[in-house]
Design a protein around this motif. Structure first.
Motif, short mmCIF file in Angstrom:
data_model
loop_
_atom_site.label_atom_id
_atom_site.label_comp_id
_atom_site.label_asym_id
_atom_site.label_seq_id
_atom_site.Cartn_x
_atom_site.Cartn_y
_atom_site.Cartn_z
N PRO A 23 -4.05 9.59 -1.48
CA PRO A 23 -4.64 9.58 -3.66
C PRO A 23 -5.85 8.25 -3.93
O PRO A 23 -6.72 9.10 -4.29
N ALA A 24 -6.22 7.61 -2.62
CA ALA A 24 -7.23 6.83 -2.80
C ALA A 24 -8.47 7.64 -2.51
O ALA A 24 -9.24 7.62 -3.24
N GLY A 25 -8.62 8.29 -1.58
CA GLY A 25 -9.76 9.00 -1.27
C GLY A 25 -9.72 10.40 -2.33
O GLY A 25 -11.02 10.60 -2.53
N LEU A 42 -13.57 12.91 5.12
CA LEU A 42 -12.91 13.60 6.34
C LEU A 42 -11.72 12.93 6.14
O LEU A 42 -11.09 11.75 6.00
N GLU A 43 -10.84 13.91 6.89
CA GLU A 43 -9.58 13.30 7.10
C GLU A 43 -8.67 13.65 8.03
O GLU A 43 -9.12 14.54 8.60
N ARG A 44 -8.30 13.12 8.74
CA ARG A 44 -7.22 13.38 10.72
C ARG A 44 -6.13 14.41 10.54
O ARG A 44 -6.32 14.61 11.97
N GLN A 45 -5.65 13.95 9.20
CA GLN A 45 -4.41 15.13 9.99
C GLN A 45 -4.39 16.60 8.72
O GLN A 45 -5.06 16.66 7.79
N GLN A 46 -3.84 17.50 9.65
CA GLN A 46 -3.36 18.90 8.81
C GLN A 46 -2.79 18.70 7.68
O GLN A 46 -1.61 18.28 7.85
N TYR A 50 3.25 14.46 5.25
CA TYR A 50 4.52 14.24 5.37
C TYR A 50 3.64 12.88 4.86
O TYR A 50 2.80 11.94 5.84
N HIS A 51 4.20 11.80 4.32
CA HIS A 51 3.81 10.29 3.57
C HIS A 51 4.89 10.22 2.98
O HIS A 51 5.92 10.21 2.29
N ILE A 52 5.01 8.68 3.07
CA ILE A 52 5.81 8.06 2.57
C ILE A 52 5.15 7.36 1.19
O ILE A 52 3.88 7.32 0.97
N GLU A 54 7.36 7.54 -2.41
CA GLU A 54 6.95 8.51 -3.40
C GLU A 54 7.64 8.68 -5.12
O GLU A 54 7.80 9.49 -5.74
N SER A 55 7.77 7.56 -5.62
CA SER A 55 8.05 6.62 -6.75
C SER A 55 6.56 6.55 -7.19
O SER A 55 5.97 5.87 -7.30
N LEU A 56 6.13 7.79 -8.28
CA LEU A 56 5.06 7.14 -8.94
C LEU A 56 5.34 6.04 -10.89
O LEU A 56 6.54 6.08 -11.38
N GLY A 300 -7.39 0.82 -2.24
CA GLY A 300 -6.42 1.09 -2.00
C GLY A 300 -6.63 0.45 -0.36
O GLY A 300 -6.83 -1.19 -0.44
N ASP A 301 -5.40 1.27 -0.07
CA ASP A 301 -4.28 0.85 0.69
C ASP A 301 -5.19 0.01 2.60
O ASP A 301 -4.68 -0.40 3.01
N ALA A 302 -6.66 0.73 1.88
CA ALA A 302 -7.67 0.85 3.51
C ALA A 302 -7.88 -0.78 3.43
O ALA A 302 -8.63 -1.80 4.43
N GLY A 313 1.62 1.10 -4.74
CA GLY A 313 1.04 0.98 -4.40
C GLY A 313 0.10 2.20 -4.67
O GLY A 313 -1.85 2.62 -4.43
N VAL A 314 0.08 3.70 -4.96
CA VAL A 314 -0.04 4.59 -5.73
C VAL A 314 -0.96 4.42 -6.54
O VAL A 314 -1.92 5.22 -6.74
N ALA A 315 -0.23 3.82 -7.67
CA ALA A 315 -1.26 2.67 -8.88
C ALA A 315 -2.37 2.63 -8.35
O ALA A 315 -3.50 2.09 -9.39
#
Ligand code: FAD
Length: 507
Positions: A23-25, A42-46, A50-52, A54-56, A300-302, A313-315
């Motif tokens: 979400p941050a990127g 640039l993203e290392r995962q296809q 999955y990511h934890i 889930e509640s916005l 964000g989490d970075a 987190g996502v907000a």
């Protein structure tokens, strides 16, 4: 959902390289594209992956509407969330905080892929690869990165005016010595163990889409998040010492948590089956400082993450993403990064510190929190739990929380006694009939539990006497006294070292 393809043929040069497509990127890239800046992600995962998380919250819902994603959210059949129910120790108390702006529970694999798809649609360039190092000028300014494309041994250098670290818990710029070192915070030694279940008991109707938070002892809690008509995401969060004591293996610890965190959680999962592997995340609460500099900033989490109990987190990531894009745009326009980036730091700290203090207050005074969330400051609680934490002026309930956190009982009051007493008051007088204010005054010993009664409140006199008798035999007659008044004959004690448990009349 199909895998998101690389559009790596798109040529540079780039104004901004963004590391990570969470979400941050994605949201940083979307706002940068609105300013017409050339962005490489640039993203290392296809994706989808999955990511934890889930509640916005309501604030995330606002960004989703602003980015015109509402129809997609409905199309993906994400459950609409209308609030959070917090269920206390032993399932003896609960409170509900509504989200007054529509928002959703999401399967992050699909939600993050949707955001990425939108960023690419807005003209961001995306390459699958892992950032390996940072391009720096001799004076230290960051001017690009080196990455390894997926499936290749090659290392590719790409230059840009700015680098945004949105790599989440990988904290790429901190690990490469650009941003400051990672420091664990008060919730640092926590572990989360989680999976997805079918067959869990939800509340009926739309209420069945809401988040439940169950808590037990301090820093022991569990989430229950419906993520589709059948699936519920369940997680247990505990200190790492408890993890070791409860089996030291994710499956065993999850089973222990389901059986012991809260009887209502146990009941809801009694017939449910896990349909996913059990995953673990360790030591995830930290902060990194500094998190901006010449040519770079973290979003964000970075750079910061705290206990996820209220799903901020996502907000947080989205709010910071917009502010970061604004700061970069201003830096490009003015040719000077210092002031825009300082403004970004002030904005981020305001929101992150507010979230941190709110969570600290919850864990220090869970009983007060529950009552206050239903009391006259309810509007503030609704706003804060929606993720509205970046306001330039203090929110009154947040100011109250900060005052309480700054107060500590004098040394002759046993640690934790005020909190225990608040919990006892909640159990005993949960409907607060006849009570206008209940407060704890710990300025001296014995600690005073004061009840200001409303007109009909004198009926409570015998119950209060009996309550005092029981408290004194448990904690000692020199530790606690219970007093009752009817105002205005007596205005009650001063509030400077008091913690209000319940007050009907606060303006
Ligand atoms: P991320 O979503 O982690 O994205 C970072 C991306 O960077 C990843 O895709 C990763 O692959 C990529 N990356 C990493 N390193 C590199 C590299 N070297 N090169 C290229 N790419 C790289 N938040 C909520 O809003 N609601 C919740 O209910 C919630 N629950 C949570 C429960 C737990 C146990 C935890 C730990 C967190 C929870 N969160 C929740 C927080 C939420 O998951 C995060 O705050 C959110 O995902 C942050 O987004 P981000 O974009 O900063 O990072």
């Amino acid at each position: 959902m199909n895998a998101i393809s690389d559009n790596s043929e798109a040529p540079g040069p780039f104004d901004v390289v963004v590391i990570g497509s969470g979400p941050a990127g994605c949201v940083t890239s979307l706002f940068l594209r609105k300013y017409g800046l050339r962005v490489l992600m640039l993203e290392r995962q296809q994706f989808p992956r999955y990511h934890i998380g889930e509640s916005l919250t309501g604030v995330s819902g606002d960004y989703i509407r602003e980015l015109d994603l509402e129809a997609d959210m409905v199309g993906l059949q994400f459950p609409e969330k209308s609030g959070v129910k917090v269920i206390g120790r032993g399932a003896k108390s609960e409170f509900f905080v509504p989200v007054l702006r529509p928002t959703w529970q999401v399967r992050r694999s699909e939600f993050d892929a949707l955001l990425l798809d939108r960023a690419l649609g807005a003209g961001a360039v995306h390459r699958l690869g892992t950032v390996k190092s940072v391009v720096r000028e001799p004076a230290g300014a960051v001017r690009g990165v080196v990455y390894q494309p997926e499936g290749s041994e090659a290392q590719v250098e790409v230059r840009s005016k700015f680098v945004v670290d949105a790599s989440g818990q990988s904290t790429v710029l901190s690990r490469h010595g650009v941003a400051g070192p990672m420091r664990m915070d008060a919730f640092g030694r926590q572990m989360a163990v989680f999976s997805q279940f079918k067959g869990a008991v939800r509340d009926p109707g739309m209420m069945g889409n809401n988040t439940f938070i169950f808590y037990a002892d301090t820093h022991h809690w569990s989430w229950f998040i419906p993520i589709s008509p059948e699936l519920v995401s369940i997680g247990i969060v505990i200190p790492s010492t408890t993890f070791k004591r409860c089996g030291d293996e994710p499956e065993k610890v999850l089973q222990w948590g389901l059986a012991n965190i809260n009887p209502d959680l146990t009941r809801r999962l009694a017939e449910a089956q896990s349909v996913e592997s059990v995953r673990v995340i360790r030591n995830y609460s930290y902060r990194i400082n500094p998190f901006v500099g010449d040519g770079w900033l973290c979003v964000g989490d970075a750079h910061r993450f705290a206990d996820p109990i209220f799903s901020f987190g996502v907000a947080m990531a989205m709010s910071e993403a917009r502010a970061a894009a604004d700061a970069i745009h201003r830096a490009v326009e003015t040719g000077s990064w210092e002031q825009p980036f300082a403004d970004y730091v002030a904005f981020s700290n305001r929101g992150q510190n507010a979230a941190f203090d709110l969570i600290r207050y919850f864990w220090k005074f869970p009983a007060f929190f529950g009552v206050q969330a239903r009391g006259p400051m309810r509007k503030d609680f609704i706003r804060m739990l929606a993720g509205d934490l970046f306001e330039p002026h203090d929110i009154p309930a947040l100011a109250m929380m900060r005052n309480s956190l700054a107060l500590s009982p004098p040394p002759n009051i046993p640690e934790g006694l005020p909190q225990q007493l608040a919990a006892r008051v909640m159990e005993q007088f949960s409907d607060f009939q006849g009570i206008s204010t209940a407060l704890i005054d710990w300025s001296e010993q014995p600690l005073q539990l004061s009840f200001l009664l409303s007109d009909g409140g004198w009926d409570l006199k015998d119950a209060l006497k009996d309550f005092e008798h029981r408290l004194r035999s448990q904690y000692g007659a020199d530790k606690v006294a219970v007093r009752a008044w009817i105002p205005p004959e007596h205005p009650g004690p001063a509030l400077d070292r008091s913690q209000v448990i319940f007050r009907r009349s606060i303006q």
